[in-house]
Motif scaffolding. Structure first.
Motif: not given
Lengths: 389, 249
Positions: A219-245
């Motif tokens: 998870f940490t690896r894919v999160k880091k890559r996607l969030e730092n990809d200049p083509r994307l403006t995204v955040i990545v969360k585990t589904e559990t974390q998302y619903y907890k928030e």
């Protein structure tokens, strides 16, 4: 050695009316106290167990919920190529591009309306959420104006039973199946073909991309890559974390309101216990003097009266908890303030809440009994025995 | 000349070998608001072991206060109370509690039994302050109830007993720890004539047969006649003392 505990127990039994009244006050407070915690816990449990820790959710950066998020088709394509995404039996990534839309529906038997979450899903959505089971009917067909509704939606909203239809997005949608996702938010959603929903609501973008990780460690690896990809403006969360928030805001609000109410009630209960205990001390001044004359120390007298107050609290606590346990049979619904959708959940009594309730009752008893018990312990013997001349 | 010395030979310590209770120049007063109420002034007396003494006097004479001070439930302003070699006027509250538990048996006018405890449990109370096992406690409680003739009511609550029976339970509670002294404050004050006579017989039995030292306060002349020695108090001063002729008993 201390004054025998029978002394405290039988004194409570002998003064049944005052004991019953005081215990009732305590029970009421513990009922409210545990009901609030059960409500907050039920909501949290519903929302948190909605997600799976094996799934990652990609949303537009700064979005606090799927409703606010947009991911266009190009970005979705980039996300789908990540090597950390698990592959299905067909060799394709287990990834679902989903659309979330809120609509209002009429509640059954009332003239009230409430927000309902529509989730445009694809075939992988079912795989990503194995806890979602079809209990009646069938799944919707791709390309058709068909929907599957959550069990709680079917029960609570007009036109949502199997075979009925509802109108939204300028089309009429036939309910072809009822799904049950247990105590999760999916039981309060309506699912349909994502492409049909996008057309109906003229939405060119998805709300979020959900995918299964090959392993949780990735998870940490894919999160880091996607969030730092200049083509994307995204955040990545585990589904559990998302619903907890999602649950935190409401959980906090329920707890604050509940605790304010409980505090006010508990003040009344503590004063009630205090009056009872002061009257117990006043009625037993000679007994106290006698016990002290016989050689029982101040601490023994203090302990005996505190035990009595503690028992008042604990009996009240047990009654309050027993009463609140029946709340578990009730399902309540409210609006999730983050997604603005209707979420139904149950009061949940956990061992932690039961222990907290009892501890709270014990504290109330002790708080009410403290001053009268100190007074009892400090009574001068001669004065208590009325034997000075 | 102060009042204590004014009492002359009456207030001097009795010249007996090793008295159990020695009271020396005892003073006690209470404060009621701004007013100081003097209750005892320079009382001196000594009581040997196995004695049965009575304090008599009009209301307000200070006899109950003197009893309370000897029992260690009140503290003197001045003077000494030496019981079995211990000056109890110097003990702090915690030590005094322990001393009372070991050395004093109390009998009150209104019995002062704990209403929610049975006769057995009431008698057992003072034993809870000892290191006796439950089995040993039971032996002592049953023996005390037997001596006072109330064994058959052991598991009755005080409300189920007559006044005389309650006082018997209270006496059993007073003797169960085999205390050094038994203090009795008007023990017959709330009883009918027959019950009072029975209680006085019981106290005489405890003194004569079991060698118990009894210090009693009473208004009742019949009760006063049962004691071996009578102290007369008036306005906080020991005015007189005499021995009863007990040949009639």
């Amino acid at each position: 050695m201390k004054i025998p505990y029978q002394y405290s127990v039988r004194n409570l039994w002998n003064r049944k009316l005052t004991t019953v009244l005081t215990v009732s006050g305590m029970a009421l407070v513990v009922f409210v106290f545990s009901a609030v915690l059960m409500l907050a816990d039920g909501l949290k449990k519903t929302l948190v167990s909605t997600g799976s820790p094996d799934n990652a959710l990609v949303l537009r950066r700064s979005s606090t919920s799927e409703v606010m998020s947009t991911i266009d088709r190009y970005q979705a394509g980039v996300i789908a190529t990540q090597p950390e995404i698990a592959l299905g039996e067909d060799g394709l990534p287990i990834l679902a591009k989903e659309l979330l839309v809120l609509i209002t529906l009429n509640k059954r038997g009332t003239s009230k309306v409430a927000n309902v979450t529509l989730r445009g899903v694809d075939a992988n959505s079912w795989k990503l959420r194995p806890n979602v089971r079809l209990i009646i009917g069938r799944k919707f067909r791709k390309g058709a104006n068909e929907i599957v509704v959550g069990k709680r939606i079917a029960e609570r909203f007009e036109g949502c039973a199997l075979g009925e239809s509802i109108k939204f997005g300028q089309r009429r949608w036939l309910v072809v199946g009822i799904m049950d996702a247990g105590n999760t938010e999916f039981s309060s959603e309506v699912w349909g073909d994502v492409d049909q929903f996008m057309q109906a609501f003229r939405r060119p973008v998805y709300s979020g991309i959900l995918f299964r990780l090959k392993s949780r460690e990735l998870f940490t690896r894919v999160k880091k890559r996607l969030e730092n990809d200049p083509r994307l403006t995204v955040i990545v969360k585990t589904e559990t974390q998302y619903y907890k928030e999602q649950s935190e805001l409401m959980e906090r609000f329920i707890k604050i309101v509940g605790m304010v109410l409980t505090s006010i009630f508990s003040l009344g209960a503590v004063i009630g216990a205090m009056i009872t205990m002061y009257s117990n001390v006043a009625n037993r001044v000679v007994e106290i003097g006698t016990l002290r004359a016989l050689g029982f120390g101040k601490t023994s007298v203090l302990t005996a009266f505190l035990l009595e107050a503690l028992l008042l609290g604990l009996i009240g606590g047990l009654i309050g908890l027993t009463a609140s346990s029946f709340l578990q049979t009730i399902t309540v619904s409210t609006t999730n303030w983050k997604s603005f959708s209707e979420v139904a959940f149950r009061f949940t009594l956990t061992p932690r809440i039961a222990l907290s309730g009892l501890a709270f009752a014990a504290i109330m008893g002790l708080a009410g009994g403290a001053l009268p018990s100190i007074r009892a312990a400090r009574l001068p013997i001669v004065e208590a025995l009325h034997t000075w001349e | 000349m102060d009042e204590a010395s004014a009492q002359g030979p009456i207030n001097r310590e009795e010249e007996k070998d090793d008295p159990l209770i020695i009271v020396k120049d005892l003073h006690k007063s209470y404060r009621r608001g701004a007013q100081k109420l003097t209750v005892l002034t320079g009382v001196n007396l000594s009581i040997p072991e196995a004695q049965y003494v009575v304090f008599i006097g009009p209301s307000g004479s200070g006899k109950t206060t003197l009893l309370n001070l000897i029992a260690g439930i009140d503290k003197p302003d001045k003077g000494k109370i030496i019981i079995a070699g211990v000056d109890i006027s110097t003990l702090d509250e915690s030590r005094l509690s322990k001393w009372r538990a070991r050395h004093v048996g109390f009998i009150f006018q209104f019995y002062n039994l704990i209403p929610v405890l049975t006769a057995y449990e009431n008698v057992e109370l003072p034993l809870l302050l000892t290191h006796l096992s439950k089995k040993e406690r039971k032996k002592h409680v049953l023996a005390a109830l037997k001596v006072t003739g109330i064994l058959d009511r052991a598991f009755h609550f005080p409300a189920q007993l007559s006044g005389g029976q309650q006082q018997r339970v209270a006496i059993a509670r007073a003797i169960v720890t085999d205390p050094t002294i038994i203090v009795a404050d008007e023990p017959t004050g709330d009883l009918d004539k027959d019950s009072a006579a029975q209680i006085l017989d019981l106290l005489n039995y405890l003194n004569r047969e079991l060698g118990k030292t009894i210090v009693m306060v009473t208004h009742d002349p019949r009760a006063a006649k049962r004691a071996r020695k009578v102290y007369v108090l008036d306005k906080g001063i020991l005015r007189d003392q005499y021995e009863n002729d007990l040949s009639w008993t």
